[in-house]
Write an enzyme that holds these catalytic residues in place. Structure first.
Site, PDB file in Angstrom:
ATOM      1  N   HIS A  11       0.820  -1.336  -0.016  1.00  0.00           N
ATOM      2  CA  HIS A  11      -0.074   0.085   0.028  1.00  0.00           C
ATOM      3  C   HIS A  11       0.790   1.313   0.085  1.00  0.00           C
ATOM      4  O   HIS A  11       1.852   1.284   0.580  1.00  0.00           O
ATOM      5  CB  HIS A  11      -0.975  -0.123   1.107  1.00  0.00           C
ATOM      6  CG  HIS A  11      -2.071   1.147   1.143  1.00  0.00           C
ATOM      7  ND1 HIS A  11      -1.860   2.211   1.761  1.00  0.00           N
ATOM      8  CD2 HIS A  11      -3.406   1.118   0.795  1.00  0.00           C
ATOM      9  CE1 HIS A  11      -2.816   3.148   1.487  1.00  0.00           C
ATOM     10  NE2 HIS A  11      -3.733   2.403   0.945  1.00  0.00           N
ATOM     11  N   GLU A  67       0.721   3.838   1.650  1.00  0.00           N
ATOM     12  CA  GLU A  67       1.210   4.450   3.062  1.00  0.00           C
ATOM     13  C   GLU A  67       2.378   3.560   3.606  1.00  0.00           C
ATOM     14  O   GLU A  67       3.184   4.340   4.261  1.00  0.00           O
ATOM     15  CB  GLU A  67      -0.162   4.354   3.871  1.00  0.00           C
ATOM     16  CG  GLU A  67      -0.978   5.446   3.612  1.00  0.00           C
ATOM     17  CD  GLU A  67      -2.497   5.166   3.809  1.00  0.00           C
ATOM     18  OE1 GLU A  67      -2.798   4.115   4.683  1.00  0.00           O
ATOM     19  OE2 GLU A  67      -3.520   6.080   3.062  1.00  0.00           O
TER      20      GLU A  67
HETATM   21  P1  PGA Z   1      -9.615   6.116   0.563  1.00  0.00           P
HETATM   22  O1  PGA Z   1      -8.491   5.054   0.713  1.00  0.00           O
HETATM   23  O2  PGA Z   1     -10.652   5.127   0.082  1.00  0.00           O
HETATM   24  O3  PGA Z   1      -9.593   6.505   2.026  1.00  0.00           O
HETATM   25  O4  PGA Z   1      -9.237   7.253  -0.564  1.00  0.00           O
HETATM   26  C1  PGA Z   1      -8.066   4.109  -0.093  1.00  0.00           C
HETATM   27  C2  PGA Z   1      -6.920   3.360   0.214  1.00  0.00           C
HETATM   28  O5  PGA Z   1      -5.951   3.899   0.576  1.00  0.00           O
HETATM   29  O6  PGA Z   1      -6.800   1.979  -0.191  1.00  0.00           O
END
Ligand code: PGA
Length: 253
Positions: A95, A97
């Site tokens: 991901h 992040e």
């Molecule tokens: P969001 O996040 O729907 O809050 O934009 C999606 C994700 O990061 O998988």
């Protein structure tokens, strides 16, 4: 032909008791046989409790991350074996992040993915470009490198357990979404990359989710696109009310 896949990525949200409340409520509104596959990815600490609740329901359990070793001196990490034992069927890998805050690179992501596949977990490999890369027209180069390096050494049989989530980073949690048409163009290119790496059949069979500010009011337009096979949903997956609308997109009741 490709069954849509809707994945709830709760990120670092919900205590165990909140996660239990959500899972119980979701079970009440979920149909027994969904024409959409539903996966819930709570935090590691809530997996065990949520697993018990989802047993016997049509929703499956997933984790948000995994480590690339079976066991050993890796303080704070969790192995695919441990996820399997808890009933996890899916794991999100790479991901944005994790790439950004935890400095995960394609090589590490590839090692995680291969070990998860070895233990028969289904993997959701996340790819996508930053705003600067998007503005520099680098989307395809970035996505191609993330896919080629992320899937290095994976064989055709294992590809049956791989989903790719295309998430333009500038669209995550920002309320901005790629237009359905623009997202679909990238999805088509991703499918072509997979077909070139493996074969056309593998490319055609693989599901590609879109992620980034997916909401009840934009899911239908996204799902109308030829190559969008579901969504990886962050913010809008935190309430049963909005997540069930996403699952039941296009349905009146
Ligand atoms: P969001 O996040 O729907 O809050 O934009 C999606 C994700 O990061 O998988």
């Amino acid at each position: 032909m490709r069954k849509p896949l809707m994945t709830a990525n709760w990120k670092m949200n919900k205590t165990v008791s909140e996660a239990v409340g959500f899972a119980n409520n979701l079970k009440l509104v979920l149909r027994d046989a969904q024409d959409v596959e539903v996966v819930i990815c709570p935090t590691f600490v809530a997996l065990s409790e949520v697993s018990k609740i989802l047993e016997g329901s049509s929703a499956k359990l997933g984790a948000q991350n995994v480590y690339m070793q079976e066991n050993g001196a890796y303080t704070g990490e969790v192995s695919p074996l441990m996820l399997k034992e808890l009933g996890c069927k899916y794991v999100i890998i790479g991901h944005s992040e994790r790439r950004e805050y935890f400095k995960e690179d394609n090589e590490l992501i590839n090692a995680k993915l291969k070990l998860a596949l070895k233990y028969q977990l289904r993997t959701i490999l996340c790819v996508g470009e930053t705003l600067a890369e998007y503005q520099n027209n680098q989307t395809i180069d970035i996505v191609k490198a993330e896919i080629r390096e992320g899937l290095a050494g994976v064989d055709k049989e294992q590809m049956g357990r791989v989903t790719i989530a295309y998430e333009p980073i500038w669209a995550i949690g920002t309320g901005k979404t790629a237009t359905p048409n623009d997202a679909n163009k990238v999805h088509k290119i991703i499918r072509k990359i997979i077909s070139d790496m493996f074969d056309i059949k593998t490319g055609e069979k693989m599901r590609i989710q879109y992620g980034g500010s997916v909401k009840p009011d934009n899911i239908s337009a996204l799902m109308e696109q030829s190559d969008i096979d579901g969504a990886l949903v962050g913010g809008a997956s935190l309430s049963v009310e909005s997540f069930i609308k996403i699952i039941n997109y296009g349905k009146k009741d």
